[in-house]
Write an enzyme that holds these catalytic residues in place. Structure first.
Site, PDB file in Angstrom:
ATOM      1  N   HIS A 221       0.882  -1.188   0.000  1.00 23.78           N
ATOM      2  CA  HIS A 221       0.000   0.000   0.000  1.00 23.78           C
ATOM      3  C   HIS A 221       0.914   1.231   0.000  1.00 23.78           C
ATOM      4  O   HIS A 221       1.727   1.403  -0.893  1.00 23.78           O
ATOM      5  CB  HIS A 221      -0.927  -0.116   1.216  1.00 23.78           C
ATOM      6  CG  HIS A 221      -2.063   0.862   1.275  1.00 23.78           C
ATOM      7  ND1 HIS A 221      -2.424   1.686   0.244  1.00 23.78           N
ATOM      8  CD2 HIS A 221      -2.940   1.155   2.287  1.00 23.78           C
ATOM      9  CE1 HIS A 221      -3.475   2.420   0.606  1.00 23.78           C
ATOM     10  NE2 HIS A 221      -3.800   2.119   1.849  1.00 23.78           N
ATOM     11  N   HIS A 265      -2.400  -2.107  -9.951  1.00 24.03           N
ATOM     12  CA  HIS A 265      -3.436  -1.554  -9.077  1.00 24.03           C
ATOM     13  C   HIS A 265      -4.640  -2.470  -9.087  1.00 24.03           C
ATOM     14  O   HIS A 265      -4.961  -3.061 -10.130  1.00 24.03           O
ATOM     15  CB  HIS A 265      -3.851  -0.141  -9.525  1.00 24.03           C
ATOM     16  CG  HIS A 265      -4.512   0.621  -8.438  1.00 24.03           C
ATOM     17  ND1 HIS A 265      -5.854   0.529  -8.186  1.00 24.03           N
ATOM     18  CD2 HIS A 265      -3.993   1.449  -7.506  1.00 24.03           C
ATOM     19  CE1 HIS A 265      -6.140   1.298  -7.143  1.00 24.03           C
ATOM     20  NE2 HIS A 265      -5.032   1.860  -6.703  1.00 24.03           N
ATOM     21  N   ASP A 316       2.224   5.625  -6.392  1.00 25.99           N
ATOM     22  CA  ASP A 316       3.475   5.621  -5.627  1.00 25.99           C
ATOM     23  C   ASP A 316       4.716   5.732  -6.500  1.00 25.99           C
ATOM     24  O   ASP A 316       5.787   6.079  -6.009  1.00 25.99           O
ATOM     25  CB  ASP A 316       3.574   4.332  -4.784  1.00 25.99           C
ATOM     26  CG  ASP A 316       2.692   4.408  -3.562  1.00 25.99           C
ATOM     27  OD1 ASP A 316       2.626   5.484  -2.959  1.00 25.99           O
ATOM     28  OD2 ASP A 316       2.061   3.388  -3.217  1.00 25.99           O
TER      29      ASP A 316
HETATM   30  N1  ACO Z   1       4.985  -6.261 -10.514  1.00 26.98           N
HETATM   31  C1  ACO Z   1       4.914  -7.432 -11.167  1.00 26.98           C
HETATM   32  N2  ACO Z   1       3.793  -8.135 -11.297  1.00 26.98           N
HETATM   33  C2  ACO Z   1       2.680  -7.630 -10.750  1.00 26.98           C
HETATM   34  C3  ACO Z   1       2.674  -6.400 -10.077  1.00 26.98           C
HETATM   35  C4  ACO Z   1       3.884  -5.708  -9.962  1.00 26.98           C
HETATM   36  N3  ACO Z   1       3.957  -4.542  -9.327  1.00 26.98           N
HETATM   37  N4  ACO Z   1       1.426  -6.131  -9.635  1.00 26.98           N
HETATM   38  C5  ACO Z   1       0.674  -7.153 -10.034  1.00 26.98           C
HETATM   39  N5  ACO Z   1       1.427  -8.055 -10.698  1.00 26.98           N
HETATM   40  C6  ACO Z   1       0.983  -9.316 -11.274  1.00 26.98           C
HETATM   41  C7  ACO Z   1       0.959 -10.386 -10.197  1.00 26.98           C
HETATM   42  O1  ACO Z   1       2.164 -11.055 -10.071  1.00 26.98           O
HETATM   43  C8  ACO Z   1      -0.168 -11.261 -10.708  1.00 26.98           C
HETATM   44  O2  ACO Z   1       0.318 -12.035 -11.754  1.00 26.98           O
HETATM   45  P1  ACO Z   1      -0.156 -13.546 -11.939  1.00 26.98           P
HETATM   46  O3  ACO Z   1      -1.642 -13.443 -12.172  1.00 26.98           O
HETATM   47  O4  ACO Z   1       0.641 -14.004 -13.103  1.00 26.98           O
HETATM   48  O5  ACO Z   1       0.171 -14.239 -10.653  1.00 26.98           O
HETATM   49  C9  ACO Z   1      -1.153 -10.275 -11.304  1.00 26.98           C
HETATM   50  O6  ACO Z   1      -0.358  -9.153 -11.718  1.00 26.98           O
HETATM   51  C10 ACO Z   1      -2.210  -9.800 -10.318  1.00 26.98           C
HETATM   52  O7  ACO Z   1      -1.534  -9.304  -9.147  1.00 26.98           O
HETATM   53  P2  ACO Z   1      -2.162  -9.277  -7.695  1.00 26.98           P
HETATM   54  O8  ACO Z   1      -1.084  -9.025  -6.710  1.00 26.98           O
HETATM   55  O9  ACO Z   1      -3.039 -10.477  -7.490  1.00 26.98           O
HETATM   56  O10 ACO Z   1      -3.111  -8.024  -7.854  1.00 26.98           O
HETATM   57  P3  ACO Z   1      -3.824  -7.298  -6.671  1.00 26.98           P
HETATM   58  O11 ACO Z   1      -4.988  -6.617  -7.256  1.00 26.98           O
HETATM   59  O12 ACO Z   1      -4.053  -8.219  -5.527  1.00 26.98           O
HETATM   60  O13 ACO Z   1      -2.697  -6.289  -6.179  1.00 26.98           O
HETATM   61  C11 ACO Z   1      -1.279  -4.493  -5.880  1.00 26.98           C
HETATM   62  C12 ACO Z   1      -2.644  -4.943  -6.415  1.00 26.98           C
HETATM   63  C13 ACO Z   1      -1.113  -4.944  -4.422  1.00 26.98           C
HETATM   64  C14 ACO Z   1      -1.197  -2.976  -5.938  1.00 26.98           C
HETATM   65  C15 ACO Z   1      -0.165  -5.128  -6.767  1.00 26.98           C
HETATM   66  O14 ACO Z   1      -0.254  -4.620  -8.078  1.00 26.98           O
HETATM   67  C16 ACO Z   1       1.220  -4.895  -6.191  1.00 26.98           C
HETATM   68  O15 ACO Z   1       1.652  -5.654  -5.317  1.00 26.98           O
HETATM   69  N6  ACO Z   1       1.929  -3.842  -6.668  1.00 26.98           N
HETATM   70  C17 ACO Z   1       3.229  -3.526  -6.118  1.00 26.98           C
HETATM   71  C18 ACO Z   1       3.089  -2.770  -4.794  1.00 26.98           C
HETATM   72  C19 ACO Z   1       2.572  -1.368  -4.976  1.00 26.98           C
HETATM   73  O16 ACO Z   1       3.040  -0.632  -5.852  1.00 26.98           O
HETATM   74  N7  ACO Z   1       1.629  -0.976  -4.123  1.00 26.98           N
HETATM   75  C20 ACO Z   1       1.041   0.364  -4.140  1.00 26.98           C
HETATM   76  C21 ACO Z   1      -0.342   0.310  -4.706  1.00 26.98           C
HETATM   77  S1  ACO Z   1      -1.069   1.897  -4.815  1.00 26.98           S
HETATM   78  C22 ACO Z   1      -1.408   2.290  -3.218  1.00 26.98           C
HETATM   79  O17 ACO Z   1      -1.713   1.460  -2.405  1.00 26.98           O
HETATM   80  C23 ACO Z   1      -1.280   3.645  -2.837  1.00 26.98           C
END
Ligand code: ACO
Length: 379
Positions: A221, A265, A316
């Site tokens: 987050h 996201h 972010d």
């Molecule tokens: N880098 C690489 N792969 C990613 C990323 C990433 N940043 N984000 C998502 N994916 C991929 C996952 O590996 C997954 O792939 P798969 O289906 O092959 O396993 C798919 O995309 C879905 O990802 P989830 O983590 O299930 O998506 P979710 O909706 O649960 O997560 C989140 C959203 C937590 C923001 C995720 O994109 C992430 O972890 N990003 C990195 C952390 C981040 O930047 N957080 C800030 C978010 S904005 C905020 O809170 C202010």
């Protein structure tokens, strides 16, 4: 038997709110019906905090009165001040803020009340206090006296003044002000949801905000902005051409199935509209700084992550380099996010208390059933 839960509550509508709205398909965000693209650069953080907490855009007199409330709220409570040095020595920034906001409740004259008027006053005080707490924490850990706030400056300029000890460049303050506007609210994100769950038990606003700060701190987050900067710094330090190093390291990390912080996201399926504003501000600051390497590395990272995974940067990602070029220490990036989101969290507590029902979802039981308990001594 309960239904299967949506993993991570994805697509579950968990609350009704009139505060903000996202259209994740087209990449639109609005606060109380105003598109973020119209607000960024045209509305001050104070106007947005007022809009969220008090329900409508302020007129001149409303804004002047609200700004006076904020100026009065920049005075820290006695208990927080008394414990500041020890907290700054022993706790990292987000944990320190969690402690300090909790301590601040002891000195808040409205801490015992959830009445609408008391909640509005507390919301203004918490919004005023958060940037001061961050600057006070930084002053304490670096052995400096905290510069007193200047009543003639707004929230962003005061923060930069108190953080560095000298009056900020007006454009730097303007850019931070826009960052605060962009981060102020964002529907049912994890920290806001935590705040609403807490508030829905009729716990007080400070408790809800403490829950939100803890929730924001995680790297999935708000903690992602700090991780973005640390990642860029590590890649740059690894030597060679920094852009080539970005391409090679990001490609390798994705191939290993690792996540790249600042991308992806839950709700946006296209570009987060806030990222476009932050990218522009990062470019401007990079150009003025005389060393635009981190900006160019970010652009390269964006290209690689999109080419490899089709993922867009989230709020972010470019916030990291904007804060870096503004001279904000990397471990204070997430605290700065919290200073802005305080406007939204408190507005959500006001909204929740105004029309409350306990938030208590069900769960799917996946354990063993029907076991016979054998007392100790027999088993
Ligand atoms: N880098 C690489 N792969 C990613 C990323 C990433 N940043 N984000 C998502 N994916 C991929 C996952 O590996 C997954 O792939 P798969 O289906 O092959 O396993 C798919 O995309 C879905 O990802 P989830 O983590 O299930 O998506 P979710 O909706 O649960 O997560 C989140 C959203 C937590 C923001 C995720 O994109 C992430 O972890 N990003 C990195 C952390 C981040 O930047 N957080 C800030 C978010 S904005 C905020 O809170 C202010």
């Amino acid at each position: 038997m309960a239904d299967k839960p949506a993993r991570g509550l994805a697509d579950v509508v968990a609350a009704s709110t009139a505060l903000s709205d996202i259209d994740g398909q087209v990449g639109r965000l609005s606060y109380r019906g105003y598109d973020i693209n119209e607000l960024a650069g045209n509305a001050s953080f104070e106007e947005i905090a007022y809009l969220l907490q008090r329900g409508a855009a302020p007129d001149d007199a409303d804004l002047a009165a609200y700004e006076a409330e904020l100026a009065a709220g920049r005075e820290l409570g006695a208990l927080a001040v008394a414990d500041l040095a020890g907290i700054a020595r022993r706790q990292p920034p987000m944990a320190a803020l969690r402690s300090l906001v909790s301590l601040a409740s002891a000195d808040d004259p409205d801490s015992g009340s959830n009445e609408a008027a008391a909640n509005q006053r507390k919301a203004a005080r918490l919004t005023a206090q958060q940037p001061v707490l961050i600057a006070a924490y930084h002053a304490a850990r670096t052995g400096r006296e905290l510069a007193p706030p200047d009543p003639g400056l707004d929230t962003a300029a005061n923060f930069l003044l108190q953080l560095s000890g000298s009056k900020p460049d007006p454009r730097a303050a303007e850019i931070l002000d826009t960052c605060l506007v962009l981060h102020a609210d964002h529907t049912m994100n994890a920290s806001t949801f935590a705040a609403r769950v807490c508030a829905a038990t009729l716990a007080d606003m400070h408790s809800a905000v403490v829950a939100a700060i803890g929730t924001l701190s995680g790297p999935l987050h708000g903690g992602a902005n700090e991780q973005v900067m640390l990642g860029l710094e590590a890649i740059r330090k690894s030597g060679g051409n920094p852009l080539d190093a970005v391409s090679a390291q990001v490609t390798a990390r994705l191939a290993r199935g690792e996540k790249i912080m600042g991308f992806g996201h839950r709700v946006y399926k296209t570009e987060d509209p806030r990222a476009a504003h932050l990218r522009r501000m990062s470019a401007e600051l990079a150009q003025g700084s005389g060393d635009d390497t981190y900006y160019r590395m970010s652009r390269r990272m964006e290209e690689v992550v999109f080419a490899e995974k089709g993922l867009y940067p989230n709020v972010d990602f470019y916030a990291a380099t904007v804060y870096h070029y503004l001279g904000i220490p990397t471990d204070l990036f997430t605290p700065v996010f919290s200073a802005s989101r305080m406007a939204g969290w408190t507005a959500h507590v006001i909204e929740q208390h105004a029309d409350n029902r306990l938030i208590r979802p069900d769960s799917e039981y996946i354990g063993v059933s029907g076991r016979a308990w054998v007392p100790l001594g027999v088993r």
